[in-house]
Enzyme design. Sequence first.
Site, short mmCIF file in Angstrom:
data_model
loop_
_atom_site.label_atom_id
_atom_site.label_comp_id
_atom_site.label_asym_id
_atom_site.label_seq_id
_atom_site.Cartn_x
_atom_site.Cartn_y
_atom_site.Cartn_z
N GLU A 139 102.26 7.61 169.24
CA GLU A 139 102.00 7.44 170.68
C GLU A 139 101.57 6.01 171.02
OE1 GLU A 139 98.25 7.92 172.26
OE2 GLU A 139 97.55 9.34 170.75
N LYS A 145 88.80 15.05 169.45
CA LYS A 145 87.80 13.98 169.46
C LYS A 145 86.40 14.57 169.66
CE LYS A 145 90.56 10.97 172.15
NZ LYS A 145 91.86 11.37 171.83
N1 PSU Z 1 93.61 9.31 169.42
C1 PSU Z 1 92.86 8.20 169.25
N2 PSU Z 1 92.64 7.42 170.35
C2 PSU Z 1 93.14 7.73 171.60
C3 PSU Z 1 93.93 8.91 171.75
C4 PSU Z 1 94.14 9.67 170.63
O1 PSU Z 1 92.40 7.90 168.13
O2 PSU Z 1 92.91 6.98 172.55
C5 PSU Z 1 94.49 9.25 173.13
C6 PSU Z 1 95.70 10.20 173.06
O3 PSU Z 1 96.75 9.57 173.77
C7 PSU Z 1 95.24 11.45 173.78
C8 PSU Z 1 94.30 10.87 174.78
O4 PSU Z 1 96.30 12.17 174.35
O5 PSU Z 1 93.57 9.94 173.99
C9 PSU Z 1 93.43 11.92 175.43
O6 PSU Z 1 93.15 11.54 176.74
P1 PSU Z 1 92.60 12.60 177.81
O7 PSU Z 1 91.31 13.09 177.22
O8 PSU Z 1 92.41 11.82 179.09
O9 PSU Z 1 93.63 13.66 177.92
#
Ligand code: PSU
Length: 300
Positions: free
Chosen positions: A22, A156
């Site tokens: 990604e 996360k």
């Molecule tokens: N993994 C990481 N860092 C990131 C992400 C994933 O180590 O920044 C990103 C991915 O693109 C994931 C996003 O989809 O964070 C999640 O964002 P949100 O919580 O706004 O959906």
Amino acid sequence: MIKINPEVKKALETGKPVVALESTIISHGMPYPKNVETALKVEKVIRDNGAVPATIGIVDGVGIIGMTPEEIEEFGKRKGIIKVSRRDIPVIYAKKMWGATTVSATMILANEAGIEVFVTGGLGGVHRGAQTTMDISADLQELAKTNVSVVCAGPKSILDIPLTLEYLETMGVPVLGYQTDELPDFFTRHSGHKVDYRVDSPKEIADIIYQKRTNNLCGGVLITNPIPEEYSMDSKIIKDAIDKAIKEMDKQGIKGKESTPFLLKTIVELTGGDSLESNIQLVLNNAKLGALIAKEYSLK
Ligand code: PSU
Ligand code: MN
């Protein structure tokens, strides 16, 4: 609206293993130049383990499946690249803008290209306080319906982990633990929660994905891969940093799509850069596993 680079295209046509990557992690997840260095290293790890990397993003309204190193550099430093999840895709296409794809948008584009395995750092999920904010990452819905399997180091740890697991269960997404019974939580190996199933080899994982596909059970398989012990954070230090960062986020009124980038950035500052180093290492670790799964799956 997608453009597949020749190397990736050839690999897909000849049944060689390909791994999707990604671009939100590049544009919004890490600071420059570490973001670019990491993205290039991740591609190298995937090649070293026998698969072809396909970093995905949107350039001038066209979905790119397999960025060049120059494009990765541009995603790392260009200002104003939009963080794109499912809802943003039609707008970014129509307006011919640049978009960094999150897990959800990357899954959509990978699926269009015919790529099964996708590697990222941490999954988005149900945010703490979602009972009132309703902040639930679009990543979870995508896993329910799009046929791409995701390798990550767990949701996360800034999230509400038990609620994220409940959501995934409701959505029919199997959560696998690679060589572990316990769900890893991104910066550390221990969340205190169990995965649905432990798996011990890339082949076992490929078998599960194969069963999901041949039985038309739409959606992804979530593979959680613990950060290597030596790069795992001290749990008290990271917990304190997360709590502080969330307080600061609430104080500044940051919400919606800005939340995750703000939290990651603030935690890097609060840990003096240590969390960034862990984040980089866990992605590299996931890249290796993703390549091995793609290789096994290509033998099916
Ligand atoms: N993994 C990481 N860092 C990131 C992400 C994933 O180590 O920044 C990103 C991915 O693109 C994931 C996003 O989809 O964070 C999640 O964002 P949100 O919580 O706004 O959906
Ligand atoms: Mn959100």
